[in-house]
Design a protein around this motif. Sequence first.
Motif, PDB file in Angstrom:
ATOM      1  N   UNK A 143      12.166  52.852  82.478  1.00  0.00           N
ATOM      2  CA  UNK A 143      12.744  53.000  83.812  1.00  0.00           C
ATOM      3  C   UNK A 143      11.726  52.778  84.915  1.00  0.00           C
ATOM      4  N   UNK A 144      10.468  52.548  84.554  1.00  0.00           N
ATOM      5  CA  UNK A 144       9.434  52.288  85.564  1.00  0.00           C
ATOM      6  C   UNK A 144       9.592  50.859  86.089  1.00  0.00           C
ATOM      7  N   UNK A 145       9.080  50.606  87.267  1.00  0.00           N
ATOM      8  CA  UNK A 145       9.148  49.269  87.855  1.00  0.00           C
ATOM      9  C   UNK A 145       8.257  48.309  87.068  1.00  0.00           C
ATOM     10  N   UNK A 146       8.721  47.061  86.946  1.00  0.00           N
ATOM     11  CA  UNK A 146       7.930  46.026  86.280  1.00  0.00           C
ATOM     12  C   UNK A 146       6.825  45.574  87.227  1.00  0.00           C
ATOM     13  N   UNK A 147       5.594  45.545  86.727  1.00  0.00           N
ATOM     14  CA  UNK A 147       4.438  45.118  87.518  1.00  0.00           C
ATOM     15  C   UNK A 147       3.692  44.054  86.719  1.00  0.00           C
ATOM     16  N   UNK A 148       3.676  42.829  87.222  1.00  0.00           N
ATOM     17  CA  UNK A 148       3.051  41.716  86.505  1.00  0.00           C
ATOM     18  C   UNK A 148       1.537  41.896  86.338  1.00  0.00           C
ATOM     19  N   UNK A 149       0.937  42.778  87.107  1.00  0.00           N
ATOM     20  CA  UNK A 149      -0.502  43.029  86.973  1.00  0.00           C
ATOM     21  C   UNK A 149      -0.823  43.835  85.722  1.00  0.00           C
ATOM     22  N   UNK A 150       0.165  44.559  85.193  1.00  0.00           N
ATOM     23  CA  UNK A 150      -0.065  45.410  84.025  1.00  0.00           C
ATOM     24  C   UNK A 150       0.870  45.102  82.854  1.00  0.00           C
ATOM     25  N   UNK A 151       1.999  44.466  83.141  1.00  0.00           N
ATOM     26  CA  UNK A 151       3.011  44.275  82.113  1.00  0.00           C
ATOM     27  C   UNK A 151       3.236  42.793  81.825  1.00  0.00           C
ATOM     28  N   UNK A 152       3.629  42.543  80.584  1.00  0.00           N
ATOM     29  CA  UNK A 152       4.032  41.201  80.181  1.00  0.00           C
ATOM     30  C   UNK A 152       5.464  41.310  79.666  1.00  0.00           C
ATOM     31  N   UNK A 153       6.372  40.641  80.349  1.00  0.00           N
ATOM     32  CA  UNK A 153       7.786  40.705  79.952  1.00  0.00           C
ATOM     33  C   UNK A 153       8.000  39.727  78.800  1.00  0.00           C
ATOM     34  N   UNK A 154       8.361  40.249  77.637  1.00  0.00           N
ATOM     35  CA  UNK A 154       8.590  39.365  76.495  1.00  0.00           C
ATOM     36  C   UNK A 154      10.044  38.917  76.423  1.00  0.00           C
ATOM     37  N   UNK A 155      10.934  39.684  77.028  1.00  0.00           N
ATOM     38  CA  UNK A 155      12.348  39.291  77.078  1.00  0.00           C
ATOM     39  C   UNK A 155      13.059  40.074  78.170  1.00  0.00           C
ATOM     40  N   UNK A 156      14.230  39.561  78.521  1.00  0.00           N
ATOM     41  CA  UNK A 156      15.106  40.261  79.468  1.00  0.00           C
ATOM     42  C   UNK A 156      16.445  40.468  78.783  1.00  0.00           C
ATOM     43  N   UNK A 157      16.978  41.652  78.970  1.00  0.00           N
ATOM     44  CA  UNK A 157      18.296  41.950  78.401  1.00  0.00           C
ATOM     45  C   UNK A 157      19.174  42.508  79.519  1.00  0.00           C
ATOM     46  N   UNK A 158      20.475  42.459  79.333  1.00  0.00           N
ATOM     47  CA  UNK A 158      21.352  43.057  80.344  1.00  0.00           C
ATOM     48  C   UNK A 158      21.060  44.550  80.460  1.00  0.00           C
ATOM     49  N   UNK A 170      12.240  48.964  77.594  1.00  0.00           N
ATOM     50  CA  UNK A 170      11.578  49.348  76.344  1.00  0.00           C
ATOM     51  C   UNK A 170      10.150  48.816  76.343  1.00  0.00           C
ATOM     52  N   UNK A 171       9.243  49.568  75.706  1.00  0.00           N
ATOM     53  CA  UNK A 171       7.848  49.151  75.547  1.00  0.00           C
ATOM     54  C   UNK A 171       7.663  48.734  74.097  1.00  0.00           C
ATOM     55  N   UNK A 172       7.380  47.457  73.862  1.00  0.00           N
ATOM     56  CA  UNK A 172       7.227  46.938  72.507  1.00  0.00           C
ATOM     57  C   UNK A 172       5.797  47.170  72.014  1.00  0.00           C
ATOM     58  N   UNK A 173       4.818  46.932  72.895  1.00  0.00           N
ATOM     59  CA  UNK A 173       3.414  47.120  72.523  1.00  0.00           C
ATOM     60  C   UNK A 173       2.675  47.717  73.710  1.00  0.00           C
ATOM     61  N   UNK A 174       1.891  48.774  73.460  1.00  0.00           N
ATOM     62  CA  UNK A 174       1.158  49.451  74.527  1.00  0.00           C
ATOM     63  C   UNK A 174       0.104  48.530  75.144  1.00  0.00           C
ATOM     64  N   UNK A 175      -0.106  48.724  76.423  1.00  0.00           N
ATOM     65  CA  UNK A 175      -1.193  48.039  77.107  1.00  0.00           C
ATOM     66  C   UNK A 175      -2.402  48.963  77.190  1.00  0.00           C
ATOM     67  N   UNK A 176      -3.584  48.374  77.325  1.00  0.00           N
ATOM     68  CA  UNK A 176      -4.816  49.173  77.384  1.00  0.00           C
ATOM     69  C   UNK A 176      -5.678  48.756  78.557  1.00  0.00           C
ATOM     70  N   UNK A 186       0.709  45.327  78.599  1.00  0.00           N
ATOM     71  CA  UNK A 186       1.784  45.996  77.845  1.00  0.00           C
ATOM     72  C   UNK A 186       2.944  45.002  77.718  1.00  0.00           C
ATOM     73  N   UNK A 187       3.447  44.865  76.494  1.00  0.00           N
ATOM     74  CA  UNK A 187       4.586  43.968  76.253  1.00  0.00           C
ATOM     75  C   UNK A 187       5.847  44.806  76.376  1.00  0.00           C
ATOM     76  N   UNK A 188       6.687  44.400  77.347  1.00  0.00           N
ATOM     77  CA  UNK A 188       7.855  45.208  77.674  1.00  0.00           C
ATOM     78  C   UNK A 188       9.117  44.363  77.708  1.00  0.00           C
ATOM     79  N   UNK A 189      10.255  45.060  77.623  1.00  0.00           N
ATOM     80  CA  UNK A 189      11.573  44.447  77.772  1.00  0.00           C
ATOM     81  C   UNK A 189      12.081  44.895  79.145  1.00  0.00           C
ATOM     82  N   UNK A 190      12.564  43.919  79.916  1.00  0.00           N
ATOM     83  CA  UNK A 190      12.988  44.197  81.293  1.00  0.00           C
ATOM     84  C   UNK A 190      14.493  44.030  81.402  1.00  0.00           C
ATOM     85  N   UNK A 191      15.117  44.918  82.168  1.00  0.00           N
ATOM     86  CA  UNK A 191      16.559  44.860  82.410  1.00  0.00           C
ATOM     87  C   UNK A 191      16.919  43.750  83.384  1.00  0.00           C
ATOM     88  N   UNK A 192      18.012  43.060  83.077  1.00  0.00           N
ATOM     89  CA  UNK A 192      18.423  41.937  83.918  1.00  0.00           C
ATOM     90  C   UNK A 192      19.696  42.276  84.677  1.00  0.00           C
TER      91      UNK A 192
END
Length: 192
Positions: A143-158, A170-176, A186-192
């Motif tokens: 539910x956090x905002x997507x930030x391209x400086x820290x997150x990598x969107x691997x897919x978008x779902x409805x 969803x967080x698929x892989x933690x970022x460090x 961090x590899x994340x799934x973003x809501x569309x």
Amino acid sequence: MEENNTQQQTEEQVNKTAEASAENVATETAPESQDVKAEENAKEIEMTKLKAEIAESKDKYLRLYSEFENFRRRTAKEKLEMVQTANEQLIKAMLPVSDDFERAEKSFKDKNDKDSEGFLLIQSKFKKVLEQYGAKPMDIQKGADFNADFHEAITQIPAPEESLKGKIIDVVEKGYLLNDKVIRYAKVVVGN
């Protein structure tokens, strides 16, 4: 009278001689004073040139000193950055091991099992070592905002809800982070 005439003549000759001497002295001193003036002008010109050379040398010295100070500061900053990120490649190589530990932890259903005690001990030591060298996982909540400086969107779902559009579902892989520098997004799934 003759004596007066002779005396007058003598006086006239003395006057003429004095005048001639004065003229000679005047003509002799004029070139000498011109030579003195020429020497003084030459000395003034030489002093002006010397002052200009001194000013130029001083300017060069100040510029060189400034360049050296900038070089010294820049190299000190680079050394500090190098020390802070010296283990970056090693830590990056160890992150998949940390991921494996987390996946294995999820597979243990009963964490009170004696087999899991050793595993959890090793995992906690491994995490402490990573933290000791400045590596820490990013805290990303669903539910956090997507930030391209820290997150990598691997897919978008409805998005299941309207409020989750453009947010992390969803967080698929933690970022460090390593000393506040992203070493793995961090590899994340973003809501569309």
